[in-house]
Scaffold this motif. Structure first.
Motif, mmCIF file in Angstrom:
data_model
loop_
_atom_site.group_PDB
_atom_site.id
_atom_site.type_symbol
_atom_site.label_atom_id
_atom_site.label_comp_id
_atom_site.label_asym_id
_atom_site.label_seq_id
_atom_site.Cartn_x
_atom_site.Cartn_y
_atom_site.Cartn_z
ATOM 1 N N ASN A 36 0.864 -1.185 0.000
ATOM 2 C CA ASN A 36 0.000 0.000 0.000
ATOM 3 C C ASN A 36 0.899 1.234 0.000
ATOM 4 O O ASN A 36 1.636 1.474 0.964
ATOM 5 C CB ASN A 36 -0.899 -0.005 1.242
ATOM 6 N N TYR A 37 0.832 2.004 -1.089
ATOM 7 C CA TYR A 37 1.718 3.158 -1.219
ATOM 8 C C TYR A 37 1.407 4.192 -0.146
ATOM 9 O O TYR A 37 0.266 4.650 -0.019
ATOM 10 C CB TYR A 37 1.575 3.782 -2.609
ATOM 11 N N PHE A 38 2.440 4.563 0.617
ATOM 12 C CA PHE A 38 2.264 5.536 1.696
ATOM 13 C C PHE A 38 2.722 6.916 1.239
ATOM 14 O O PHE A 38 1.937 7.846 1.157
ATOM 15 C CB PHE A 38 3.033 5.080 2.935
ATOM 16 N N ASN A 39 4.030 7.048 0.935
ATOM 17 C CA ASN A 39 4.551 8.262 0.307
ATOM 18 C C ASN A 39 5.919 7.936 -0.307
ATOM 19 O O ASN A 39 6.421 6.814 -0.164
ATOM 20 C CB ASN A 39 4.622 9.448 1.292
ATOM 21 N N SER A 40 6.519 8.938 -0.966
ATOM 22 C CA SER A 40 7.756 8.671 -1.699
ATOM 23 C C SER A 40 8.922 8.382 -0.759
ATOM 24 O O SER A 40 9.907 7.763 -1.154
ATOM 25 C CB SER A 40 8.089 9.863 -2.606
ATOM 26 N N THR A 41 8.865 8.853 0.469
ATOM 27 C CA THR A 41 9.941 8.613 1.428
ATOM 28 C C THR A 41 9.859 7.205 2.019
ATOM 29 O O THR A 41 10.837 6.471 2.066
ATOM 30 C CB THR A 41 9.874 9.638 2.590
ATOM 31 N N VAL A 42 8.704 6.864 2.447
ATOM 32 C CA VAL A 42 8.498 5.577 3.132
ATOM 33 C C VAL A 42 8.258 4.438 2.154
ATOM 34 O O VAL A 42 8.675 3.302 2.378
ATOM 35 C CB VAL A 42 7.306 5.700 4.114
ATOM 36 N N GLY A 43 7.605 4.748 1.041
ATOM 37 C CA GLY A 43 7.231 3.698 0.098
ATOM 38 C C GLY A 43 5.972 2.982 0.555
ATOM 39 O O GLY A 43 5.019 3.622 0.997
ATOM 40 N N ASP A 44 5.977 1.648 0.464
ATOM 41 C CA ASP A 44 4.786 0.873 0.833
ATOM 42 C C ASP A 44 4.720 0.631 2.335
ATOM 43 O O ASP A 44 5.746 0.518 3.002
ATOM 44 C CB ASP A 44 4.787 -0.478 0.101
ATOM 45 N N GLN A 45 3.508 0.521 2.816
ATOM 46 C CA GLN A 45 3.264 0.218 4.224
ATOM 47 C C GLN A 45 2.139 -0.815 4.323
ATOM 48 O O GLN A 45 1.274 -0.908 3.442
ATOM 49 C CB GLN A 45 2.851 1.492 4.983
#
Ligand SMILES: [Cu+2]
Length: 229
Positions: free
Chosen positions: A61-70
């Motif tokens: 599940n895409y979270f944001n560009s820094t974290v990536g998937d969560q």
């Protein structure tokens, strides 16, 4: 004479009309009584339960560009995954809950209290046979040989997520310490109507502590509302 006959006829007609009206009233009253009586069987039919609640934990599940998937919890509803922002279940019936966890990683160790199963029937959960469970749980001494295994706790080092219900800030149900890539089943006794909250108590998010990302977001990832209506 003719007038008298007319009067008698009139009285007769009025009498018949009165009987019809009275009969109709009795009929209506009977229908109302009859119609109100089936509500009890309907209510007991609903209470037969249990209510089936299926949750799915996915990781891509895409979270944001820094974290990536969560990772995030979803509700399986009519063949579709819907957000877990608010989960609604009926009151007065057992809740049969199945959690399908596609996450094959473990979170940092959970508190010992959260490695126990509680608030479920028998304070147990059932882990369905899975090779990954056996591989990752070896250090915890859990080995599922065939079918499913009932457990009252899972090693606190071998947990991917938990599904924990809170009333105010008190944990009332802990289902379950979810081992990586597994299917877990438990039954929650009938609950009273009210607004509860659910949380994952394993630090499965991003950052050094695991408490960022999915663990530090609005409802729908690792926390949400749980409404018993
Ligand atoms: Cu989690």
């Amino acid at each position: 004479m003719v007038r008298k006959m007319d009067k008698a006829n009139s009285l007769f007609i009025i009498g018949v009309a009165a009987l019809i009206v009275a009969g109709g009233a009795i009929g209506v009253a009977w229908v109302m009584t009859y119609n109100s009586s089936p509500s009890q069987p309907q209510a007991s039919a609903v209470q037969n339960g249990p209510y089936q609640l299926t949750l799915v934990i996915t990781t891509n599940n895409y979270f944001n560009s820094t974290v990536g998937d969560q990772p995030a919890f979803f509700v399986l509803e009519n063949g579709s995954l819907v957000p877990s922002t608010t989960i609604t279940v009926p009151s007065g019936v057992e809740i049969s809950i199945t959690i399908i966890c596609y996450d094959n990683g473990t979170a940092p160790p959970v508190p010992a209290s959260m490695s126990r199963v509680f608030g479920t029937v028998g304070n147990m959960e059932q882990i369905v046979n899975n090779t990954m469970v056996n591989m990752t749980q070896a250090s915890g001494g859990l080995e599922i040989l065939s079918g499913a295994q009932n457990v009252s706790a899972v090693n606190q080092n071998d947990i991917a997520h938990t599904f924990t219900l809170f009333s105010q800030s008190t944990p009332i149900v802990n289902i379950p310490p979810v081992p990586p890539t597994s299917v877990v089943h438990a039954v929650i006794p009938a609950m009273s109507p009210g607004v509860y909250q659910w949380h994952c108590e394993a630090a499965c998010g991003s950052g050094p502590s695991g408490w960022s990302g999915a663990m530090d977001t609005p409802p729908g990832w690792m926390t949400g509302g749980f409404i018993v209506s």
